[in-house]
Design a protein around this motif. Structure first.
Motif, PDB file in Angstrom:
ATOM      1  N   ARG A 160       0.836  -1.204   0.000  1.00  0.00           N
ATOM      2  CA  ARG A 160       0.000   0.000   0.000  1.00  0.00           C
ATOM      3  C   ARG A 160       0.868   1.251   0.000  1.00  0.00           C
ATOM      4  O   ARG A 160       1.569   1.512  -0.955  1.00  0.00           O
ATOM      5  CB  ARG A 160      -0.996  -0.045   1.144  1.00  0.00           C
ATOM      6  CG  ARG A 160      -1.979  -1.193   1.002  1.00  0.00           C
ATOM      7  CD  ARG A 160      -3.100  -1.110   2.024  1.00  0.00           C
ATOM      8  NE  ARG A 160      -4.010  -2.219   1.817  1.00  0.00           N
ATOM      9  CZ  ARG A 160      -4.199  -3.185   2.677  1.00  0.00           C
ATOM     10  NH1 ARG A 160      -3.582  -3.164   3.840  1.00  0.00           N
ATOM     11  NH2 ARG A 160      -5.034  -4.161   2.405  1.00  0.00           N
ATOM     12  N   ASP A 161       0.855   2.015   1.098  1.00  0.00           N
ATOM     13  CA  ASP A 161       1.614   3.265   1.160  1.00  0.00           C
ATOM     14  C   ASP A 161       2.977   3.112   1.822  1.00  0.00           C
ATOM     15  O   ASP A 161       3.653   4.109   2.071  1.00  0.00           O
ATOM     16  CB  ASP A 161       0.808   4.326   1.921  1.00  0.00           C
ATOM     17  CG  ASP A 161      -0.487   4.685   1.210  1.00  0.00           C
ATOM     18  OD1 ASP A 161      -0.517   4.600  -0.034  1.00  0.00           O
ATOM     19  OD2 ASP A 161      -1.459   5.053   1.893  1.00  0.00           O
ATOM     20  N   THR A 162       3.355   1.901   2.118  1.00  0.00           N
ATOM     21  CA  THR A 162       4.622   1.660   2.811  1.00  0.00           C
ATOM     22  C   THR A 162       5.626   1.019   1.867  1.00  0.00           C
ATOM     23  O   THR A 162       5.305   0.066   1.166  1.00  0.00           O
ATOM     24  CB  THR A 162       4.395   0.732   4.026  1.00  0.00           C
ATOM     25  OG1 THR A 162       3.423   1.325   4.887  1.00  0.00           O
ATOM     26  CG2 THR A 162       5.682   0.510   4.794  1.00  0.00           C
ATOM     27  N   GLN A 163       6.827   1.561   1.871  1.00  0.00           N
ATOM     28  CA  GLN A 163       7.912   1.000   1.067  1.00  0.00           C
ATOM     29  C   GLN A 163       9.123   0.808   1.959  1.00  0.00           C
ATOM     30  O   GLN A 163       9.526   1.736   2.667  1.00  0.00           O
ATOM     31  CB  GLN A 163       8.257   1.922  -0.098  1.00  0.00           C
ATOM     32  CG  GLN A 163       9.422   1.427  -0.936  1.00  0.00           C
ATOM     33  CD  GLN A 163       9.683   2.306  -2.144  1.00  0.00           C
ATOM     34  OE1 GLN A 163       8.769   2.705  -2.844  1.00  0.00           O
ATOM     35  NE2 GLN A 163      10.938   2.624  -2.381  1.00  0.00           N
ATOM     36  N   ILE A 164       9.693  -0.383   1.943  1.00  0.00           N
ATOM     37  CA  ILE A 164      10.919  -0.661   2.689  1.00  0.00           C
ATOM     38  C   ILE A 164      11.909  -1.347   1.745  1.00  0.00           C
ATOM     39  O   ILE A 164      11.550  -1.788   0.656  1.00  0.00           O
ATOM     40  CB  ILE A 164      10.673  -1.543   3.940  1.00  0.00           C
ATOM     41  CG1 ILE A 164      10.167  -2.928   3.536  1.00  0.00           C
ATOM     42  CG2 ILE A 164       9.734  -0.860   4.923  1.00  0.00           C
ATOM     43  CD1 ILE A 164      10.166  -3.941   4.667  1.00  0.00           C
ATOM     44  N   ILE A 165      13.122  -1.451   2.205  1.00  0.00           N
ATOM     45  CA  ILE A 165      14.136  -2.195   1.472  1.00  0.00           C
ATOM     46  C   ILE A 165      14.236  -3.586   2.084  1.00  0.00           C
ATOM     47  O   ILE A 165      14.367  -3.746   3.295  1.00  0.00           O
ATOM     48  CB  ILE A 165      15.517  -1.495   1.544  1.00  0.00           C
ATOM     49  CG1 ILE A 165      15.487  -0.156   0.812  1.00  0.00           C
ATOM     50  CG2 ILE A 165      16.617  -2.399   0.989  1.00  0.00           C
ATOM     51  CD1 ILE A 165      15.413  -0.252  -0.700  1.00  0.00           C
ATOM     52  N   GLY A 166      14.150  -4.573   1.228  1.00  0.00           N
ATOM     53  CA  GLY A 166      14.395  -5.958   1.611  1.00  0.00           C
ATOM     54  C   GLY A 166      15.690  -6.405   0.959  1.00  0.00           C
ATOM     55  O   GLY A 166      15.891  -6.188  -0.243  1.00  0.00           O
ATOM     56  N   TRP A 167      16.579  -6.980   1.736  1.00  0.00           N
ATOM     57  CA  TRP A 167      17.870  -7.441   1.234  1.00  0.00           C
ATOM     58  C   TRP A 167      17.815  -8.951   1.062  1.00  0.00           C
ATOM     59  O   TRP A 167      17.609  -9.674   2.030  1.00  0.00           O
ATOM     60  CB  TRP A 167      18.976  -7.074   2.212  1.00  0.00           C
ATOM     61  CG  TRP A 167      19.227  -5.607   2.325  1.00  0.00           C
ATOM     62  CD1 TRP A 167      18.627  -4.725   3.185  1.00  0.00           C
ATOM     63  CD2 TRP A 167      20.151  -4.842   1.555  1.00  0.00           C
ATOM     64  NE1 TRP A 167      19.128  -3.461   2.989  1.00  0.00           N
ATOM     65  CE2 TRP A 167      20.069  -3.512   1.992  1.00  0.00           C
ATOM     66  CE3 TRP A 167      21.048  -5.156   0.532  1.00  0.00           C
ATOM     67  CZ2 TRP A 167      20.859  -2.486   1.451  1.00  0.00           C
ATOM     68  CZ3 TRP A 167      21.826  -4.145  -0.005  1.00  0.00           C
ATOM     69  CH2 TRP A 167      21.728  -2.829   0.458  1.00  0.00           C
ATOM     70  N   GLN A 168      17.982  -9.409  -0.169  1.00  0.00           N
ATOM     71  CA  GLN A 168      17.944 -10.850  -0.434  1.00  0.00           C
ATOM     72  C   GLN A 168      19.359 -11.418  -0.417  1.00  0.00           C
ATOM     73  O   GLN A 168      20.239 -10.966  -1.143  1.00  0.00           O
ATOM     74  CB  GLN A 168      17.302 -11.153  -1.780  1.00  0.00           C
ATOM     75  CG  GLN A 168      17.213 -12.649  -2.027  1.00  0.00           C
ATOM     76  CD  GLN A 168      16.502 -13.002  -3.312  1.00  0.00           C
ATOM     77  OE1 GLN A 168      15.718 -12.233  -3.838  1.00  0.00           O
ATOM     78  NE2 GLN A 168      16.774 -14.192  -3.811  1.00  0.00           N
ATOM     79  N   SER A 169      19.541 -12.426   0.410  1.00  0.00           N
ATOM     80  CA  SER A 169      20.817 -13.135   0.481  1.00  0.00           C
ATOM     81  C   SER A 169      21.012 -13.946  -0.795  1.00  0.00           C
ATOM     82  O   SER A 169      20.065 -14.524  -1.338  1.00  0.00           O
ATOM     83  CB  SER A 169      20.804 -14.066   1.696  1.00  0.00           C
ATOM     84  OG  SER A 169      21.957 -14.866   1.722  1.00  0.00           O
TER      85      SER A 169
END
Length: 137
Positions: A79-88
């Motif tokens: 929705r209105d939230t964006q985060i960074i996800g780090w993929q190993s």
């Protein structure tokens, strides 16, 4: 033994490719899979996604890279939230350096690079699942 976290522009891609090829040679050979894709250009592309630069944890024994694990950033949007996800990815340990805890050390070093509201995740296989749960659990 020395652990270092680097950005792609600091990585010696030729040495990194040697590590990847040596670490995976047995399993690729048994599976009949070529290592032709393991070229500096492949990793340079992979480690520069739209969300930013990857981070690569390297374990050195003297002048030799004996283990590594990388993480690359992805945008995770809800929705209105964006985060960074780090993929190993690209976990590799040379056969003579296995069993020394380098996989967990790489994961810890990468986890320490996270900022608030960032997540670190992976898709472990049966060999790495226990280490993922132990470090990232």
């Amino acid at each position: 033994m020395f652990i270092q976290v680097v950005l792609p522009e600091q990585l010696d891609f030729k040495k990194f490719v040697i590590l990847q090829r040596e670490a995976y040679s047995e399993i690729l050979s048994k599976s009949g899979i070529s290592d032709d894709y393991m070229k500096p250009e492949y990793y340079q592309w992979k480690y520069s996604p739209p969300a930013g630069s990857a981070k690569i944890a390297l374990v050195w024994e003297g002048n030799e890279i004996v283990a590594a694990n990388a993480m690359f950033p992805l945008w995770i949007i809800n929705r209105d939230t964006q985060i960074i996800g780090w993929q190993s990815c690209d976990t590799a340990t040379l056969p003579h350096a296995r069993g020394k805890g380098y996989f967990g050390a790489c994961l810890k070093a990468l986890k320490n690079e996270l900022r608030d509201n960032e997540v670190f995740f992976g898709f472990p296989n049966k060999n790495s699942q226990r280490g993922f749960v132990k470090v990232l659990g």
